[in-house]
Write an enzyme that holds these catalytic residues in place. Sequence first.
Site, PDB file in Angstrom:
ATOM      1  N   HIS A 136       1.772   4.585  -2.789  1.00 45.63           N
ATOM      2  CA  HIS A 136       1.937   6.026  -2.546  1.00 45.63           C
ATOM      3  C   HIS A 136       3.329   6.471  -3.015  1.00 45.63           C
ATOM      4  O   HIS A 136       3.480   7.514  -3.655  1.00 45.63           O
ATOM      5  CB  HIS A 136       1.793   6.335  -1.051  1.00 45.63           C
ATOM      6  CG  HIS A 136       0.386   6.268  -0.531  1.00 45.63           C
ATOM      7  ND1 HIS A 136      -0.634   7.022  -1.057  1.00 45.63           N
ATOM      8  CD2 HIS A 136      -0.168   5.546   0.488  1.00 45.63           C
ATOM      9  CE1 HIS A 136      -1.763   6.774  -0.373  1.00 45.63           C
ATOM     10  NE2 HIS A 136      -1.505   5.873   0.556  1.00 45.63           N
ATOM     11  N   HIS A 146       0.841  -1.205   0.000  1.00 45.53           N
ATOM     12  CA  HIS A 146       0.000   0.000   0.000  1.00 45.53           C
ATOM     13  C   HIS A 146       0.880   1.262   0.000  1.00 45.53           C
ATOM     14  O   HIS A 146       0.722   2.140  -0.857  1.00 45.53           O
ATOM     15  CB  HIS A 146      -0.913  -0.024   1.232  1.00 45.53           C
ATOM     16  CG  HIS A 146      -1.800   1.177   1.362  1.00 45.53           C
ATOM     17  ND1 HIS A 146      -3.096   1.184   0.924  1.00 45.53           N
ATOM     18  CD2 HIS A 146      -1.561   2.421   1.863  1.00 45.53           C
ATOM     19  CE1 HIS A 146      -3.628   2.385   1.144  1.00 45.53           C
ATOM     20  NE2 HIS A 146      -2.712   3.143   1.723  1.00 45.53           N
ATOM     21  N   GLU A 147       1.829   1.308   0.938  1.00 43.99           N
ATOM     22  CA  GLU A 147       2.698   2.497   1.013  1.00 43.99           C
ATOM     23  C   GLU A 147       3.564   2.609  -0.245  1.00 43.99           C
ATOM     24  O   GLU A 147       3.882   3.712  -0.695  1.00 43.99           O
ATOM     25  CB  GLU A 147       3.564   2.465   2.282  1.00 43.99           C
ATOM     26  CG  GLU A 147       2.791   2.416   3.601  1.00 43.99           C
ATOM     27  CD  GLU A 147       1.692   3.465   3.743  1.00 43.99           C
ATOM     28  OE1 GLU A 147       1.808   4.542   3.127  1.00 43.99           O
ATOM     29  OE2 GLU A 147       0.698   3.201   4.459  1.00 43.99           O
ATOM     30  N   GLU A 187      -4.685   7.960  -2.852  1.00 40.97           N
ATOM     31  CA  GLU A 187      -5.198   6.691  -2.333  1.00 40.97           C
ATOM     32  C   GLU A 187      -5.520   5.725  -3.480  1.00 40.97           C
ATOM     33  O   GLU A 187      -5.394   4.510  -3.329  1.00 40.97           O
ATOM     34  CB  GLU A 187      -6.427   6.975  -1.464  1.00 40.97           C
ATOM     35  CG  GLU A 187      -6.663   5.988  -0.353  1.00 40.97           C
ATOM     36  CD  GLU A 187      -5.491   5.820   0.607  1.00 40.97           C
ATOM     37  OE1 GLU A 187      -5.346   4.709   1.135  1.00 40.97           O
ATOM     38  OE2 GLU A 187      -4.712   6.759   0.839  1.00 40.97           O
TER      39      GLU A 187
HETATM   40 ZN    ZN Z   1      -2.945   5.266   1.991  1.00 47.05          ZN
END
Ligand code: ZN
Length: 493
Positions: A262, A258-259, A288
């Site tokens: 980003h 997830h990170e 997101e």
């Molecule tokens: Zn996030």
Amino acid sequence: MNLIDQLSEKQKHIHSLESIAGLLGWDEQTLLPEDSADQRQDQNATMAKVIHQAETDPEIGRILEQLETQAAKHETAPILRDARRDYDRSTKLPASWVEKRARLCSEAYHAWAAARKNNDFPSYIPYLQRHLDLAKEGAELLGWGDRPYDLQIDLHDPGVDAATIDQLFSSLKSDLVPIVQTIVNSPTKARADIFKGFPVAEQKAFLEDVTASLGFNYKRGRIDISLHPFCSGNGADTRMTTRFDVDNPLDSLFSSIHETGHGIYEQGLPLDSLHNALGKAAGMGAHESQSRLWENQVSRSRSFWKYYEPKFRAAFPKQLEDISSDELYLAINSVSQNPIRVDSDEVTYNLHIIIRFEIEKKLFSGELAINELPEYWNAQYKELLGIEPKNDAEGVLQDVHWSGGAFGYFPSYCLGNMLAAQLWYAATEQLPELEEDFTRGDFSRLLGWLREKVHKNGARYHLLELSQHATGQTLSPQPLIRYLKERYLPLYS
Ligand code: ZN
């Protein structure tokens, strides 16, 4: 020096100061010795003051006024649009309001932590009330007095308002609730207790291999450990964090992916424009969408695991020997009725957000008073998720956001989920071999597509325009519904 270069000088100065403050913040959460926090608070306060001074430099106002009398050039229009917005927001709020808010954030954080620990919502009410009042006062000062909640949303996702979200969320809700019901009524249940004793060093090596393959550039970024995973910094120096649990390797792996999403976005923004709109992210929802797309559409897919399952088993042969492929894949795509948002899966997560959006909207319109929150919260959880929190600590007190006055933040998570699914279908329509790529551990074509359609545009397009630009469609919940049905119904029917 021409005017746009003069503006650029000022913006580079602000960007540099912000990146220093960001590094201090990253260090605070990863490496700072526990008794050194006082000095760091002073340093943070000093940086906040210096940044505020730079942002409110009257020279910026003078440059903007002159630039605005000239005919806007296509290339500089987004730069001026966002510079004007930021300058107005920094100069129209008096120092007294800013200080009051900073103090309240600190007091309310401690009040929230104590209230959650003691399951004592009433003690938190006065702080929430003051935050709500202050947010409305800020909206007045910024010229949003008649639409205070729209301002909160705009702070996170420029150009989006409550009416737009209302429409998107009500359509999402009516399609999603029956899907959740089908899944939770299914006799198929993912088992969470099958993972035991995964050494941290091997977990770290595995996730670094995965995240580098997805496209994270470790020569311009790194991953460290913190209590809650996050990604900070910018594309020139991206700092991600994760956490490890020897009995829950999937938590670390998926939060790292997830990170990474980003981080990959930040690293794909134009490096020569990090100081202005052309090199900044398009907003929270867009950000997101990138983390969710890599985490969910890509890394929870069968094609991804076709490549990575043998590697995962090679890294943890003993720990995985009694776990079948089907059990592993089900655990990766586990869905359950969890009262806690941050522990919930990608299907039910959206309902947690819809509830928070409804509450914020009603708080700002006055339809709901703060002391009515627990009752409303619990009723909504019962209706949408079929569960009732045991107490307020597990219910309305679970999130930190409101203690920092961060209203209008939650919807971004769900808008990001919608855009992620929409981007996914646009990409796979244009590049039908994408999933085939994943089975060979090759993610470069998807990355290239995202670089072209999303990353290289910076904040030229805000969320709703970005959806149109990248996918040719207005933002809609339908791709997300389609994706959740395709991914989860075969597993749970
Ligand atoms: Zn996030």
